[in-house]
Design a protein around this motif. Structure first.
Motif, mmCIF file in Angstrom:
data_model
loop_
_atom_site.group_PDB
_atom_site.id
_atom_site.type_symbol
_atom_site.label_atom_id
_atom_site.label_comp_id
_atom_site.label_asym_id
_atom_site.label_seq_id
_atom_site.Cartn_x
_atom_site.Cartn_y
_atom_site.Cartn_z
ATOM 1 N N THR A 194 0.852 -1.188 0.000
ATOM 2 C CA THR A 194 0.000 0.000 0.000
ATOM 3 C C THR A 194 0.885 1.235 0.000
ATOM 4 N N LEU A 195 0.434 2.257 -0.708
ATOM 5 C CA LEU A 195 1.099 3.562 -0.693
ATOM 6 C C LEU A 195 0.107 4.580 -0.171
ATOM 7 N N LEU A 196 0.483 5.289 0.878
ATOM 8 C CA LEU A 196 -0.308 6.406 1.397
ATOM 9 C C LEU A 196 0.410 7.676 0.961
ATOM 10 N N ALA A 197 -0.258 8.448 0.087
ATOM 11 C CA ALA A 197 0.360 9.630 -0.514
ATOM 12 C C ALA A 197 -0.381 10.896 -0.110
ATOM 13 N N VAL A 198 0.371 11.909 0.264
ATOM 14 C CA VAL A 198 -0.172 13.256 0.437
ATOM 15 C C VAL A 198 0.213 13.964 -0.860
ATOM 16 N N TYR A 199 -0.809 14.132 -1.706
ATOM 17 C CA TYR A 199 -0.533 14.472 -3.101
ATOM 18 C C TYR A 199 -1.565 15.451 -3.626
ATOM 19 N N ASN A 200 -1.066 16.544 -4.200
ATOM 20 C CA ASN A 200 -1.953 17.606 -4.689
ATOM 21 C C ASN A 200 -2.347 17.450 -6.156
ATOM 22 N N GLY A 201 -1.932 16.377 -6.802
ATOM 23 C CA GLY A 201 -2.338 16.115 -8.175
ATOM 24 C C GLY A 201 -1.402 16.638 -9.250
ATOM 25 N N GLU A 202 -0.349 17.346 -8.880
ATOM 26 C CA GLU A 202 0.602 17.849 -9.879
ATOM 27 C C GLU A 202 1.242 16.675 -10.612
ATOM 28 N N TYR A 203 1.515 16.862 -11.896
ATOM 29 C CA TYR A 203 2.095 15.780 -12.685
ATOM 30 C C TYR A 203 3.585 15.606 -12.419
ATOM 31 N N ARG A 204 4.276 16.705 -12.155
ATOM 32 C CA ARG A 204 5.725 16.663 -11.958
ATOM 33 C C ARG A 204 6.069 16.526 -10.481
ATOM 34 N N GLY A 205 7.265 16.001 -10.246
ATOM 35 C CA GLY A 205 7.778 15.929 -8.888
ATOM 36 C C GLY A 205 7.898 14.495 -8.381
ATOM 37 N N GLY A 206 8.595 14.369 -7.256
ATOM 38 C CA GLY A 206 8.864 13.061 -6.680
ATOM 39 C C GLY A 206 7.627 12.329 -6.206
#
Length: 179
Positions: free
Chosen positions: A137-149
């Motif tokens: 499982t991956l728990l991501a805090v992610y704003n939806g931007e395509y670029r970045g780590g």
């Protein structure tokens, strides 16, 4: 691998990309922190016991802190600190508060694995891939931007068909495997 079903990796934005930056008194941060801890607790309730953090400033440290808080009441929980390179909290020019938390979390972890002594181009991505390779499982805090780590790590987890939970730091919305 059977053990993957009992493990979760974290990825997410650093403080400068989050709406509250590094202001932990901001009501948006407090709501986020509670949401993050709630998601981790739900994962524990579902049978996940092993958590992997790359120890980056921001999301990784907050997630590591939450795991350690939950571990106080559940000794089956294990925290794995996967450190991309030895001088991580110093080369990134972190603030003193983040450095203090980095060492507290690292010292309390069940496992500390340093992937490289020195920084190299791509070492952070290698760290994220290592964690995804070891977690179901991956728990991501992610704003939806395509670029970045964070985006690259979410895409890598998708490629490996991992379960993915995303907390949008701006809206607070939580989504699961919705692609």
């Amino acid at each position: 691998m059977k053990e993957l079903q009992h493990s979760c990796a974290f990825t997410g934005h650093r403080t400068q990309k989050l709406p509250w930056k590094d202001n932990e008194q901001d009501p948006r941060f407090i709501a986020f922190r509670d949401r993050l801890k709630g998601q981790i607790a739900a994962l524990v309730d579902s049978g996940i016991t092993d958590f992997y953090t790359g120890m980056a400033e921001g999301t990784d440290l907050w997630a590591g802190k939450a795991v350690l808080q939950l571990r106080r009441n559940n000794p089956a929980i294990r925290l794995h600190c996967i450190i991309p390179y030895a001088d991580q909290p110093f080369n990134d020019k972190w603030g003193m508060r983040s450095q203090v938390w980095y060492f507290r979390i690292r010292d309390a972890a069940d496992e500390v694995k340093e992937l490289s002594r020195d920084y190299y181009d791509g070492c952070l991505l290698d760290c994220n891939r290592y964690m995804v390779d070891h977690a179901g499982t991956l728990l991501a805090v992610y704003n939806g931007e395509y670029r970045g780590g964070t985006a690259a790590t979410v895409r890598y987890a998708q490629k490996l068909d991992r379960k993915i939970i995303i907390i949008d730091p701006t809206t607070g919305k939580i989504s699961r495997d919705e692609w």
